[in-house]
Write a protein that holds these residues in place. Structure first.
Motif, PDB file in Angstrom:
ATOM      1  N   GLU A  18       0.714  -1.260   0.148  1.00 10.88           N
ATOM      2  CA  GLU A  18      -0.025  -0.003  -0.170  1.00 10.88           C
ATOM      3  C   GLU A  18       0.693   1.375   0.009  1.00 10.88           C
ATOM      4  N   SER A  19       2.071   1.001   0.165  1.00 11.40           N
ATOM      5  CA  SER A  19       2.990   2.298   0.315  1.00 11.40           C
ATOM      6  C   SER A  19       4.413   1.930  -0.289  1.00 11.40           C
ATOM      7  N   GLU A  20       5.087   2.890  -0.456  1.00 12.81           N
ATOM      8  CA  GLU A  20       6.398   2.640  -1.242  1.00 12.81           C
ATOM      9  C   GLU A  20       7.502   2.341   0.092  1.00 12.81           C
ATOM     10  N   ILE A  21       8.351   1.277  -0.283  1.00  9.86           N
ATOM     11  CA  ILE A  21       9.139   0.587   0.762  1.00  9.86           C
ATOM     12  C   ILE A  21      10.832   0.939   0.356  1.00  9.86           C
ATOM     13  N   VAL A  22      11.240   1.063   1.555  1.00 11.31           N
ATOM     14  CA  VAL A  22      12.646   1.255   1.279  1.00 11.31           C
ATOM     15  C   VAL A  22      13.546   0.008   2.274  1.00 11.31           C
ATOM     16  N   PHE A  23      14.390  -0.485   1.408  1.00 12.89           N
ATOM     17  CA  PHE A  23      15.458  -1.380   2.355  1.00 12.89           C
ATOM     18  C   PHE A  23      16.540  -0.645   2.644  1.00 12.89           C
ATOM     19  N   SER A  24      16.717  -0.422   4.017  1.00 16.91           N
ATOM     20  CA  SER A  24      17.834   0.341   4.361  1.00 16.91           C
ATOM     21  C   SER A  24      19.004  -0.360   4.853  1.00 16.91           C
ATOM     22  N   ALA A  25      19.914  -0.659   4.171  1.00 19.79           N
ATOM     23  CA  ALA A  25      20.915  -1.873   4.045  1.00 19.79           C
ATOM     24  C   ALA A  25      22.368  -1.364   4.469  1.00 19.79           C
ATOM     25  N   SER A  26      22.665  -2.156   5.598  1.00 17.64           N
ATOM     26  CA  SER A  26      24.168  -2.201   6.133  1.00 17.64           C
ATOM     27  C   SER A  26      24.854  -3.197   5.442  1.00 17.64           C
ATOM     28  N   LYS A  49       7.698   0.151  -6.363  1.00 15.06           N
ATOM     29  CA  LYS A  49       7.478   0.665  -4.973  1.00 15.06           C
ATOM     30  C   LYS A  49       8.553   0.355  -4.162  1.00 15.06           C
ATOM     31  N   ILE A  50       9.841  -0.406  -4.426  1.00 19.85           N
ATOM     32  CA  ILE A  50      10.622  -0.841  -3.564  1.00 19.85           C
ATOM     33  C   ILE A  50      12.111  -0.428  -4.075  1.00 19.85           C
ATOM     34  N   SER A  51      12.916   0.433  -3.002  1.00 23.49           N
ATOM     35  CA  SER A  51      13.841   0.795  -3.375  1.00 23.49           C
ATOM     36  C   SER A  51      14.885   0.459  -2.400  1.00 23.49           C
ATOM     37  N   ILE A  52      16.419   0.753  -2.734  1.00 27.91           N
ATOM     38  CA  ILE A  52      17.334   0.221  -1.536  1.00 27.91           C
ATOM     39  C   ILE A  52      18.214   1.581  -1.305  1.00 27.91           C
ATOM     40  N   GLU A  53      18.502   1.682  -0.067  1.00 31.34           N
ATOM     41  CA  GLU A  53      19.520   2.733   0.301  1.00 31.34           C
ATOM     42  C   GLU A  53      20.582   2.241   1.308  1.00 31.34           C
ATOM     43  N   ALA A  54      21.751   2.950   1.300  1.00 32.45           N
ATOM     44  CA  ALA A  54      22.651   2.512   2.330  1.00 32.45           C
ATOM     45  C   ALA A  54      22.330   3.148   3.623  1.00 32.45           C
ATOM     46  N   LYS A  55      22.581   2.284   4.926  1.00 31.13           N
ATOM     47  CA  LYS A  55      22.559   2.733   6.145  1.00 31.13           C
ATOM     48  C   LYS A  55      23.311   2.067   7.112  1.00 31.13           C
ATOM     49  N   LYS A  56      23.903   2.547   7.909  1.00 28.56           N
ATOM     50  CA  LYS A  56      24.828   2.014   9.157  1.00 28.56           C
ATOM     51  C   LYS A  56      24.091   1.485  10.252  1.00 28.56           C
ATOM     52  N   LEU A  57      24.063   0.207  10.254  1.00 24.69           N
ATOM     53  CA  LEU A  57      23.398  -0.499  11.263  1.00 24.69           C
ATOM     54  C   LEU A  57      24.170  -1.299  12.357  1.00 24.69           C
ATOM     55  N   LYS A  58      23.764  -1.780  13.412  1.00 21.29           N
ATOM     56  CA  LYS A  58      24.548  -2.590  14.450  1.00 21.29           C
ATOM     57  C   LYS A  58      25.222  -3.584  13.800  1.00 21.29           C
ATOM     58  N   ARG A  59      24.488  -4.297  12.904  1.00 26.44           N
ATOM     59  CA  ARG A  59      25.280  -5.486  12.336  1.00 26.44           C
ATOM     60  C   ARG A  59      25.335  -5.545  10.704  1.00 26.44           C
ATOM     61  N   THR A  60      26.434  -5.760  10.303  1.00 22.65           N
ATOM     62  CA  THR A  60      26.702  -6.092   8.671  1.00 22.65           C
ATOM     63  C   THR A  60      26.894  -7.600   8.502  1.00 22.65           C
ATOM     64  N   PRO A  61      26.305  -8.039   7.540  1.00 16.62           N
ATOM     65  CA  PRO A  61      25.224  -7.451   6.811  1.00 16.62           C
ATOM     66  C   PRO A  61      23.824  -7.636   7.447  1.00 16.62           C
ATOM     67  N   SER A  62      23.154  -6.648   7.129  1.00 21.94           N
ATOM     68  CA  SER A  62      21.735  -6.468   7.779  1.00 21.94           C
ATOM     69  C   SER A  62      20.841  -5.487   7.001  1.00 21.94           C
ATOM     70  N   PHE A  63      19.555  -5.410   7.277  1.00 21.65           N
ATOM     71  CA  PHE A  63      18.651  -4.596   6.450  1.00 21.65           C
ATOM     72  C   PHE A  63      17.350  -4.359   7.337  1.00 21.65           C
ATOM     73  N   SER A  73      10.913   1.970  11.074  1.00 27.22           N
ATOM     74  CA  SER A  73      10.012   0.803  11.623  1.00 27.22           C
ATOM     75  C   SER A  73      10.591   0.007  12.809  1.00 27.22           C
ATOM     76  N   GLY A  74      11.939  -0.033  12.774  1.00 27.60           N
ATOM     77  CA  GLY A  74      12.412  -0.988  13.934  1.00 27.60           C
ATOM     78  C   GLY A  74      12.534  -2.167  13.672  1.00 27.60           C
ATOM     79  N   ILE A  75      12.087  -2.820  12.380  1.00 26.14           N
ATOM     80  CA  ILE A  75      12.333  -4.106  11.887  1.00 26.14           C
ATOM     81  C   ILE A  75      13.418  -4.462  11.140  1.00 26.14           C
ATOM     82  N   ILE A  76      14.609  -5.110  11.478  1.00 25.16           N
ATOM     83  CA  ILE A  76      15.607  -5.446  11.026  1.00 25.16           C
ATOM     84  C   ILE A  76      15.971  -6.914  10.759  1.00 25.16           C
ATOM     85  N   PHE A  77      16.459  -7.465   9.454  1.00 22.50           N
ATOM     86  CA  PHE A  77      16.820  -8.623   9.437  1.00 22.50           C
ATOM     87  C   PHE A  77      18.391  -8.801   9.155  1.00 22.50           C
ATOM     88  N   ALA A  78      18.804  -9.365  10.222  1.00 23.01           N
ATOM     89  CA  ALA A  78      20.703  -9.694  10.013  1.00 23.01           C
ATOM     90  C   ALA A  78      20.741 -11.078   9.402  1.00 23.01           C
TER      91      ALA A  78
END
Length: 510
Positions: A18-26, A49-63, A73-78
């Motif tokens: 229902e909305s555009e989504i971005v994967f914020s990936a480390s 509707k889906i795009s990818i951007e770079a973002k520094k997260l606690k774990r690499t790789p994760s998004f 959103s607070g939802i991360i997949f490592a």
């Protein structure tokens, strides 16, 4: 990375965004990051509707999965959300994108009322069929309440963390860097542990039920459906909807369904129950039951429920061997589910206690992962079907030991050894192992009934051909009863019998 069939299924779900989504990936230059990047790219290319951007997260790789232009959103997949976690990934996409999660309104309000920062991290294996329930529950909580966040950590990609934190069972959940719990949990159980149980006052307005079903497995669900279809007021007291079936990976003997996994089957059963007017009280455990003018059921939170009839369908649980070390090392090397926890024992030596079908099936599964398997059987010979024994004895990394009485499980912070006694010679032997899988059958969940209904010497509820117990108006069905065979389809049939028996009883009372 995704096969054509998976892509077709995913495409159908992406159409619901229902909305555009971005994967914020480390990501970095590692092979694991490359795998995650390929996965995200493949998904993003399937929908504009889906795009990818770079973002520094606690774990690499994760998004992180975020709505375009919105806060985290607070939802991360490592790691890679594949295997059983692929469904968790799809649901997270849809829910972050705006589709409401399928939970009760009162649960949504409980989650919204949590007024402190909760940072959850869940260690999973992709072969674990219990892990998605926990991951999806915590993801839902993160979507609903901005103070809550959750990271799924795929153990295979983060083995160093698994070893450092001595995670020896999945799912294992950490909250604010402290171990929170492990094993299968429902969203109701998680919320209760975080914010406390529902007050007994919340049950004060419940009217008298015609039929009150206690238990949410196949027997309880069948009872509720059959009772509700009779047009009578039906309630269910359910600790965990699905019961023991949630621990079963592959089911091939439900007539008309050649193959289904336990969690999938019970999700379908729960949806079936919800098609009827059934008051499902989740996350609740019955403490006592007695027959006065009406049947009175007390819950562990102190609430009192009244009913004209009751159906006991509390099921069974894995039987314990009751030796020193069993309780102390639960989830620290002692396990009951080879599908869930097997990958954590890759290249390690483990023991399977139990020579029945469950034990031998577990040993066969574990043989492909573990360095060596010892199978301990108390009796002089294995009890499993011959076809399973033949397969077992064909494996080079399995040792079968019969006439073995487990004496003790020892270790420091986790399992390091198991000692058993040879029942023929009385000699003690010690196996240096890091895992012990206990599969010696089931025992009925009937301890709370010892002063109420008649039980067999095995603790099973005694019933007649109508599902009736020795107490007028109280019926029972499923693995908690003295039924000759413990099978899903038999429990469902017994649930129907008990509901029909309860309905006939009500008719005779009018």
């Amino acid at each position: 990375m995704l096969d054509n069939e998976t892509k077709e299924q995913l495409q159908q779900y992406l159409a619901l965004l229902e909305s555009e989504i971005v994967f914020s990936a480390s990501l970095d230059e590692s092979d694991d990051s490359k795998k995650v990047e390929d996965f995200l790219t493949e998904v993003a290319e399937m929908d504009a509707k889906i795009s990818i951007e770079a973002k520094k997260l606690k774990r690499t790789p994760s998004f992180e999965i975020n709505k375009q232009g919105a806060e985290s959103s607070g939802i991360i997949f490592a790691g890679l959300p594949m295997g059983h976690e692929f469904t968790s990934f799809i649901l997270a996409l849809l829910q972050v994108g705006g589709r409401a999660p399928k939970i009760e309104d009162n649960m949504i309000q409980q989650i919204k009322s949590i007024d402190r920062t909760l940072t959850f991290e869940t260690y999973v294996s992709l072969t674990c069929h219990n892990c998605p329930d926990v991951v999806q529950a915590l993801n839902i909580m993160s979507v609903i309440n901005p103070k809550i966040s959750h990271t799924m950590i795929e153990g295979g990609m983060y083995q160093a963390e698994i070893d450092e934190k001595q995670v020896m069972a999945v799912p294992t959940v950490f909250l604010n860097d402290e171990e929170f719990d492990s094993g299968r949990m429902t969203i109701e159980q998680i919320v209760e542990k975080v914010s406390g149980p529902m007050s007994a006052d919340e049950f004060a307005d419940k009217e008298t039920f015609d039929v009150l079903v206690i238990g949410g497995g196949p027997a309880g669900a069948s009872s509720a459906i059959y009772a509700a279809r009779k047009g009578i007021k039906t309630g269910m007291v359910v600790e965990t909807f699905g019961g023991q079936v949630l621990e079963t990976l592959g089911i091939e003997n439900v007539i008309g369904t050649p193959y289904v996994e336990g969690p999938q089957l019970m999700r379908q059963v729960e949806e079936h129950v919800k098609q009827y007017d059934v008051d499902i009280m989740k996350g609740q455990r019955a403490k006592s039951i007695q027959k006065n003018d009406l049947i009175e059921v007390e819950l562990e939170n102190g609430a009192q429920l009244k009913a004209k009839t009751a159906i006991l369908s509390t099921g069974a649980r894995w039987r314990a061997i009751n030796v020193p070390g069993e309780k102390e090392f639960k989830n620290k090397g002692i396990a009951y589910c080879p599908h869930c926890d097997g990958p954590l024992f890759k290249d390690k030596e483990v023991v399977v206690v139990g020579g029945g079908n469950s034990g031998i099936e577990a040993a066969i599964d574990l043989a492909g992962l573990a360095k060596h398997i010892y199978v301990l059987e108390f009796l002089p010979e294995l009890k499993a079907d011959q076809v399973l024994q033949k397969k077992l004895y064909s494996l080079s990394n399995v040792t079968v030991i019969t006439n073995a009485a487990t004496k003790e499980i020892t270790g420091s912070s986790h399992v390091e050894a198991l000692t058993y006694t040879d029942r023929l010679t009385n000699e003690e032997h010690t196996l240096n192992v890091e895992g012990v899988f206990i599969l010696i059958g089931l025992m009925p969940n009937t301890e709370w009934l010892s002063d109420t209904v008649a039980l067999s010497d095995r603790g099973e509820i005694l019933t007649d051909k109508h599902g009736a117990t020795n107490v007028e108006g109280i019926f029972a069905a499923g693995d908690c009863t003295d039924s000759a065979y413990k099978q899903i389809i038999i429990s469902m049939g017994a649930g129907a019998t008990a509901a029909l028996g309860a309905f006939d009883y009500l008719i005779r009372q009018t």
